[in-house]
Design a protein around this motif. Sequence first.
Motif, PDB file in Angstrom:
ATOM      1  N   SER A   2       0.847  -1.195   0.000  1.00 23.51           N
ATOM      2  CA  SER A   2       0.000   0.000   0.000  1.00 23.51           C
ATOM      3  C   SER A   2       0.881   1.243   0.000  1.00 23.51           C
ATOM      4  N   ILE A   3       0.399   2.299  -0.627  1.00 23.86           N
ATOM      5  CA  ILE A   3       1.148   3.551  -0.687  1.00 23.86           C
ATOM      6  C   ILE A   3       0.277   4.676  -0.144  1.00 23.86           C
ATOM      7  N   LEU A   4       0.802   5.408   0.829  1.00 19.97           N
ATOM      8  CA  LEU A   4       0.112   6.578   1.371  1.00 19.97           C
ATOM      9  C   LEU A   4       0.833   7.810   0.858  1.00 19.97           C
ATOM     10  N   ILE A   5       0.118   8.703   0.206  1.00 17.45           N
ATOM     11  CA  ILE A   5       0.755   9.816  -0.498  1.00 17.45           C
ATOM     12  C   ILE A   5       0.441  11.147   0.202  1.00 17.45           C
ATOM     13  N   ASP A   6       1.362  12.103   0.013  1.00 19.35           N
ATOM     14  CA  ASP A   6       1.143  13.482   0.452  1.00 19.35           C
ATOM     15  C   ASP A   6       1.078  13.643   1.970  1.00 19.35           C
ATOM     16  N   ASN A   7       1.903  12.936   2.672  1.00 14.38           N
ATOM     17  CA  ASN A   7       2.082  13.214   4.099  1.00 14.38           C
ATOM     18  C   ASN A   7       3.159  14.271   4.234  1.00 14.38           C
ATOM     19  N   SER A   8       3.098  15.075   5.278  1.00 12.29           N
ATOM     20  CA  SER A   8       4.134  16.074   5.483  1.00 12.29           C
ATOM     21  C   SER A   8       4.221  16.446   6.950  1.00 12.29           C
ATOM     22  N   SER A  10       7.009  18.848   9.857  1.00 13.55           N
ATOM     23  CA  SER A  10       8.038  19.887   9.917  1.00 13.55           C
ATOM     24  C   SER A  10       9.423  19.251  10.058  1.00 13.55           C
ATOM     25  N   ILE A  11      10.435  20.046   9.784  1.00  9.05           N
ATOM     26  CA  ILE A  11      11.814  19.591   9.965  1.00  9.05           C
ATOM     27  C   ILE A  11      12.034  19.168  11.413  1.00  9.05           C
ATOM     28  N   TYR A  12      11.541  19.959  12.345  1.00 14.33           N
ATOM     29  CA  TYR A  12      11.760  19.666  13.763  1.00 14.33           C
ATOM     30  C   TYR A  12      11.124  18.327  14.147  1.00 14.33           C
ATOM     31  N   GLU A  13       9.904  18.080  13.651  1.00 14.64           N
ATOM     32  CA  GLU A  13       9.251  16.800  13.941  1.00 14.64           C
ATOM     33  C   GLU A  13      10.073  15.637  13.395  1.00 14.64           C
ATOM     34  N   ALA A  14      10.570  15.782  12.181  1.00 11.70           N
ATOM     35  CA  ALA A  14      11.361  14.712  11.570  1.00 11.70           C
ATOM     36  C   ALA A  14      12.618  14.434  12.392  1.00 11.70           C
ATOM     37  N   LEU A  15      13.279  15.507  12.834  1.00 14.05           N
ATOM     38  CA  LEU A  15      14.513  15.331  13.599  1.00 14.05           C
ATOM     39  C   LEU A  15      14.243  14.742  14.978  1.00 14.05           C
ATOM     40  N   GLN A  16      13.128  15.090  15.572  1.00 15.32           N
ATOM     41  CA  GLN A  16      12.756  14.475  16.844  1.00 15.32           C
ATOM     42  C   GLN A  16      12.487  12.980  16.663  1.00 15.32           C
ATOM     43  N   ASN A  17      11.922  12.623  15.513  1.00 15.92           N
ATOM     44  CA  ASN A  17      11.676  11.207  15.226  1.00 15.92           C
ATOM     45  C   ASN A  17      12.993  10.436  15.094  1.00 15.92           C
ATOM     46  N   ILE A  52      12.550  20.812  -1.020  1.00 19.73           N
ATOM     47  CA  ILE A  52      13.735  19.954  -0.805  1.00 19.73           C
ATOM     48  C   ILE A  52      13.434  18.508  -1.169  1.00 19.73           C
ATOM     49  N   ALA A  53      12.548  18.323  -2.132  1.00 25.78           N
ATOM     50  CA  ALA A  53      12.211  17.024  -2.724  1.00 25.78           C
ATOM     51  C   ALA A  53      11.414  16.162  -1.749  1.00 25.78           C
ATOM     52  N   THR A  54      10.782  15.152  -2.315  1.00 24.00           N
ATOM     53  CA  THR A  54       9.958  14.246  -1.525  1.00 24.00           C
ATOM     54  C   THR A  54      10.833  13.143  -0.938  1.00 24.00           C
ATOM     55  N   PHE A  55      10.490  12.715   0.249  1.00 23.71           N
ATOM     56  CA  PHE A  55      11.200  11.634   0.923  1.00 23.71           C
ATOM     57  C   PHE A  55      10.411  10.336   0.741  1.00 23.71           C
ATOM     58  N   LEU A  56      11.116   9.223   0.772  1.00 19.31           N
ATOM     59  CA  LEU A  56      10.469   7.920   0.611  1.00 19.31           C
ATOM     60  C   LEU A  56      10.644   7.127   1.896  1.00 19.31           C
ATOM     61  N   ILE A 231       8.963  18.566   5.189  1.00 19.10           N
ATOM     62  CA  ILE A 231       9.325  17.162   4.949  1.00 19.10           C
ATOM     63  C   ILE A 231       8.103  16.457   4.370  1.00 19.10           C
ATOM     64  N   ARG A 232       8.040  16.467   3.051  1.00 21.78           N
ATOM     65  CA  ARG A 232       6.925  15.802   2.363  1.00 21.78           C
ATOM     66  C   ARG A 232       7.379  14.397   1.991  1.00 21.78           C
ATOM     67  N   TYR A 233       6.578  13.414   2.365  1.00 21.14           N
ATOM     68  CA  TYR A 233       7.050  12.048   2.143  1.00 21.14           C
ATOM     69  C   TYR A 233       5.937  11.142   1.636  1.00 21.14           C
ATOM     70  N   THR A 234       6.367  10.135   0.915  1.00 23.14           N
ATOM     71  CA  THR A 234       5.494   9.038   0.505  1.00 23.14           C
ATOM     72  C   THR A 234       5.847   7.840   1.372  1.00 23.14           C
ATOM     73  N   GLU A 235       4.863   7.271   2.030  1.00 26.18           N
ATOM     74  CA  GLU A 235       5.105   6.130   2.907  1.00 26.18           C
ATOM     75  C   GLU A 235       4.559   4.863   2.265  1.00 26.18           C
ATOM     76  N   ILE A 236       5.408   3.835   2.231  1.00 18.59           N
ATOM     77  CA  ILE A 236       5.024   2.555   1.638  1.00 18.59           C
ATOM     78  C   ILE A 236       4.862   1.544   2.755  1.00 18.59           C
TER      79      ILE A 236
END
Length: 563
Positions: A2-8, A10-17, A52-56, A231-236
């Motif tokens: 399954s692919i979930l698209i268009d999640n995003s 913040s930079i701070y949230e990503a770094l905390q993760n 800054i491009a999409t993350f996978l 931080i826009r990402y596609t999650e698989i």
Amino acid sequence: MSILIDNSISIYEALQNIKTGKYVMPAFQRQYVWSMEQIEKLWDSILLDYPIATFLYWHVDDDNVTWDTYFCNFLSNVTFDSRKQADSTNYELTSINVKVTDTAILDGQQRLTSLYLSLLGDAYIRQKHARKKISGGLVTKLLIELNKNKLDVDEEEYNSKKYDIKFSEKVGRLSPTQFDIKSILNNKFQNESTREKAIEDAIANVPSDSKQYARDVLNKLYQKIFVEKLIRYTEITDMKQDDALEMFVRFNSGGKALRKSEITMSILEAYWPSAKTEFGKLLVDSYAGFGSDFIIRSALMLYGDVVKSNISKKIADELKNNWNTFKKALQDLDSVLRGMKIEVSRFSSSWNVLLPIIYFIYYNPDYAKNMEGIRSYLLRAILFTYFQSGTTGKLQQMKSNINSYDYEITVDMLNQMNELRVTDGKIEDILNSEKGSRVAGEALYYLSLDWINKNFIYEQDHLHPYDRFDGSKPVSVSMEDWRRWRSSRNRLPNLQLLEGRSNGSKNDMRLVDYYNDMNDEQKAEFCKQAIIPDDTSLELENFEEFYEKRKTILADKLRTLLG
């Protein structure tokens, strides 16, 4: 899957993760390779409102990873060399607790690591003459200039930074108008009630004509890190590791595209950090032209599944723990081929054909009793172009067949395999191969093994010169025969191997003239090496007789060669 698209987020949230261990990297991720300049330009792009491009992302849980699926934590510190390039670092492998960790980064490691180092990690710069691989060095900070009058940027230069953002190891002598980007994480900047005063304090030493510029920069920096969801990402989801590896190969966009074999090498190094060093020691002399792909594929052939081509911890441990036995098998292979007057270096770019022999030698200590089987397999695989397609499947087939024949390669085994059985049709295909083709070149080489000098360079040469068929036909030859001869002139029965200088001097000389220019000893040697039929005219008007007689001789020799 399954692919979930268009999640995003913040930079701070990503770094905390990353900090809490929610985000990890798969074991097959490559090294961190960014330079300080690339990190500086990333922040410049962020402040310029560039995407800054999409993350996978790969969602991991108990359903798609097992206990022996390994991951790596993000780097929390990196040492850069005097050229400001990141030192290569071996990541530590770890299994994960899916209650804490649920995301592996398939694409975006370089960017996320760079952001993490800038804000939550540590960057060091190794002094010019310091010994390499010693971790640490001079602490360096990422700074942004708040005085617009001091901006050190080139507006005209293409791809230049528009903000003055740079790393500096002069942390004890900062300019009062430089701002340490990491300071934006202080609570006084995050708290709305104290943010305005914190910014004013930070710009206290900025000249009045630059204060608004400085104020705007810090407000924007806050927005980009904490507020905007950059931080826009596609999650698989629902994806196994093999599929994740394939996905990574296909979608990796971090600079130079990676081949699957490069990623496989990264996995192997994660399990065996000195693998590349040990490979380098082996890939010398006879194996100097071979690469790490050859060793990895050999290891898969010996210890794993050559079709899946994925390195597991088990395979890596087998290779590491049996490294001396593995090296001996390659040394024995070299000796076996030398005994057949064949140089192993000949296979530096076509080494798949060697893997079944390596498998046989590795697992059968009595391999030397069956040189006929090895020779027959090798020459059939080469001349029948066995590995032209479906390579991994055929390697697995050979492995299975060798196992079923008590770890032997035998002529009987080969005769049970349709693609390696000697037939009249396959012999005819070889004889009809034309100058310049791989098959013609290989056939001539193996037909000439008894006399070839490895110190000379040989070329394919027409016995009856090619250009002689473009002129007037002999009077005694019909036009129909002449057309047929012309279509055969480029095929194996009219080809020989000739040392390069001799080929240059022979040029388009008539075969009979070339032969008559020799003394008796030279004539005998020529007839032996070129496999010239006895009692046959070398005049062009007798080409068909010469061609057919030589074709018959070559067919017999090929059958003998192929066992």
